[in-house]
Design an enzyme around this catalytic site. Structure first.
Site, short mmCIF file in Angstrom:
data_model
loop_
_atom_site.label_atom_id
_atom_site.label_comp_id
_atom_site.label_asym_id
_atom_site.label_seq_id
_atom_site.Cartn_x
_atom_site.Cartn_y
_atom_site.Cartn_z
N CYS A 234 0.87 -1.19 0.00
CA CYS A 234 0.00 0.00 0.00
C CYS A 234 0.90 1.24 0.00
O CYS A 234 1.63 1.46 0.98
CB CYS A 234 -0.89 -0.02 1.24
SG CYS A 234 -1.99 1.40 1.33
N CYS B 8 -4.64 6.28 -4.64
CA CYS B 8 -4.05 4.94 -4.51
C CYS B 8 -2.59 5.05 -4.92
O CYS B 8 -2.29 5.36 -6.08
CB CYS B 8 -4.79 3.95 -5.42
SG CYS B 8 -4.08 2.29 -5.39
N HIS C 122 -2.61 -4.34 -10.93
CA HIS C 122 -3.25 -3.12 -11.43
C HIS C 122 -3.60 -3.28 -12.90
O HIS C 122 -2.77 -3.75 -13.69
CB HIS C 122 -2.33 -1.91 -11.25
CG HIS C 122 -2.07 -1.60 -9.80
ND1 HIS C 122 -2.91 -0.80 -9.05
CD2 HIS C 122 -1.10 -2.03 -8.96
CE1 HIS C 122 -2.45 -0.74 -7.81
NE2 HIS C 122 -1.35 -1.49 -7.72
N GLY D 150 -1.39 2.35 -7.26
CA GLY D 150 -2.12 2.58 -8.52
C GLY D 150 -1.53 3.73 -9.31
O GLY D 150 -1.41 3.66 -10.54
N GLU E 217 -10.34 0.50 -6.09
CA GLU E 217 -9.40 -0.40 -5.44
C GLU E 217 -9.99 -1.78 -5.14
O GLU E 217 -11.13 -1.89 -4.68
CB GLU E 217 -8.90 0.21 -4.13
CG GLU E 217 -7.88 1.31 -4.31
CD GLU E 217 -7.08 1.53 -3.05
OE1 GLU E 217 -6.82 0.55 -2.33
OE2 GLU E 217 -6.75 2.68 -2.76
N1 LIG Z 1 -6.58 -2.19 -2.33
C1 LIG Z 1 -5.17 -2.48 -2.64
C2 LIG Z 1 -4.28 -2.27 -1.39
C3 LIG Z 1 -4.17 -0.80 -0.99
C4 LIG Z 1 -3.40 -0.03 -2.02
C5 LIG Z 1 -3.59 1.49 -2.02
N2 LIG Z 1 -4.38 2.03 -0.96
C6 LIG Z 1 -2.25 2.20 -2.15
O1 LIG Z 1 -2.11 3.33 -1.66
O2 LIG Z 1 -1.33 1.62 -2.80
C7 LIG Z 1 -5.05 -3.96 -3.09
O3 LIG Z 1 -5.87 -4.79 -2.67
O4 LIG Z 1 -4.09 -4.23 -3.84
#
Ligand SMILES: N[C@H](CCC[C@H](N)C(=O)O)C(=O)O
Length: 282
Positions: free
Chosen positions: A74, A227, A168, A230, A218
């Site tokens: 994250c 994100c 992604h 992302g 997400e």
């Molecule tokens: N929902 C994402 C994890 C959090 C990523 C995001 N909040 C960031 O800042 O990179 C997943 O399941 O891959």
């Protein structure tokens, strides 16, 4: 149990220090994440982040989405993690190594005014191999760049896929993404059979060689204000498609993430903010 509520460009997290993290890890962190992240019956956040000891790095970070699923990494969360570890004297240096399921990630505190800190993160090397995303249907290929996939009987998409440790699927659009109803197709992409571990879904509009507008649906959360992984994946995808240079400002609803990517490691620079701290019974 003491907790800290933080955000990175509007992507918000419940953060726990080592003692509380160890306790939660010994119980059911997935269920606890769902409880704490609930915006009506809990504290309310996009995710829960545990701070744990590591025998491979200075500390270990575990990230659980609001639906209870555990993610590999994250980006916005690790900036909050580094700020909290330094502010609470868990670690007494500005540049730390953090063990994650995506490998060792290195955040560095550039400056701090107490509530806000500016942090630059070495996010590691993106992985483009289809089996590493993972995405099915591209066996034997080196990457998935601008490939057309069918999502359902009426939706075909040109996608570029990048792993930052987590998956992604980036969709470039040349019209106003602010008004585009991403909730109409994003869940079908997130849960598509193409992605055996599901996927985060990015909707990107290239504004210039150095600027991209982005919205992110997400995995395990839904649309967030930002994100980090992302934004990194989108910057990599844009460079691979020849749309942008190595330095890109990613404009998200929650703020701007500054990404640098040439051919190897990806670097992300942005803030992390402590909003409040509290006590909750679990
Ligand atoms: N929902 C994402 C994890 C959090 C990523 C995001 N909040 C960031 O800042 O990179 C997943 O399941 O891959």
């Amino acid at each position: 149990m003491k907790f800290y509520k933080m955000h990175g460009t509007g992507n918000d997290f419940v953060m726990l220090l080592p003692e509380e993290s160890k306790y939660v890890e010994s119980k059911n962190p997935s269920e606890i994440s769902k409880q704490l992240c609930d915006r009506h019956f809990g504290i309310g956040s996009d995710g829960l982040i545990l701070m744990l000891s590591s025998d491979k790095a200075d500390l270990k970070m575990r990230i659980f989405n609001a639906d209870g699923s555990e993610a590999e990494m994250c980006g916005n969360g690790i900036r909050c993690f580094a700020k909290l570890a330094k502010d609470m004297n868990i670690i007494n240096k500005d540049k730390i190594e953090v063990e994650t399921l995506a490998g060792i990630i290195v955040p560095e505190i550039i400056k701090s005014d107490g509530k806000n800190s500016l942090i630059r993160v070495n996010m590691g090397i993106p992985n483009l191999k289809p089996e590493s995303i993972p995405i099915l249907g591209f066996e034997g290929k080196d990457s998935v760049i601008n490939q057309r996939i069918q999502i359902n009987d009426k939706t075909f998409l040109n996608v570029t896929c990048v792993s930052m440790g987590n998956p992604h699927c980036i969709i470039f659009m040349d019209y106003d993404i602010k008004s585009f109803p991403i909730e109409g197709i994003a869940p079908d992409v997130e849960h598509s059979a193409w992605f055996p571990k599901k996927t985060n879904v990015e909707f990107a509009r290239v504004i210039s060689k150095n600027d991209i507008e982005l919205r992110v649906w997400e995995r395990g959360v839904g649309e967030t204000l930002a994100c980090g992984t992302g934004a990194c994946a989108t910057a990599v995808a844009a460079k691979l498609n020849g749309f942008t240079n190595g330095k890109v400002n990613i404009h998200l609803p929650g703020g701007i993430l500054h990404i640098e990517y040439e051919t190897s490691n990806v670097f992300m620079t942005a803030t992390a903010t402590l909003v409040f701290e509290g006590i909750i019974e679990i």
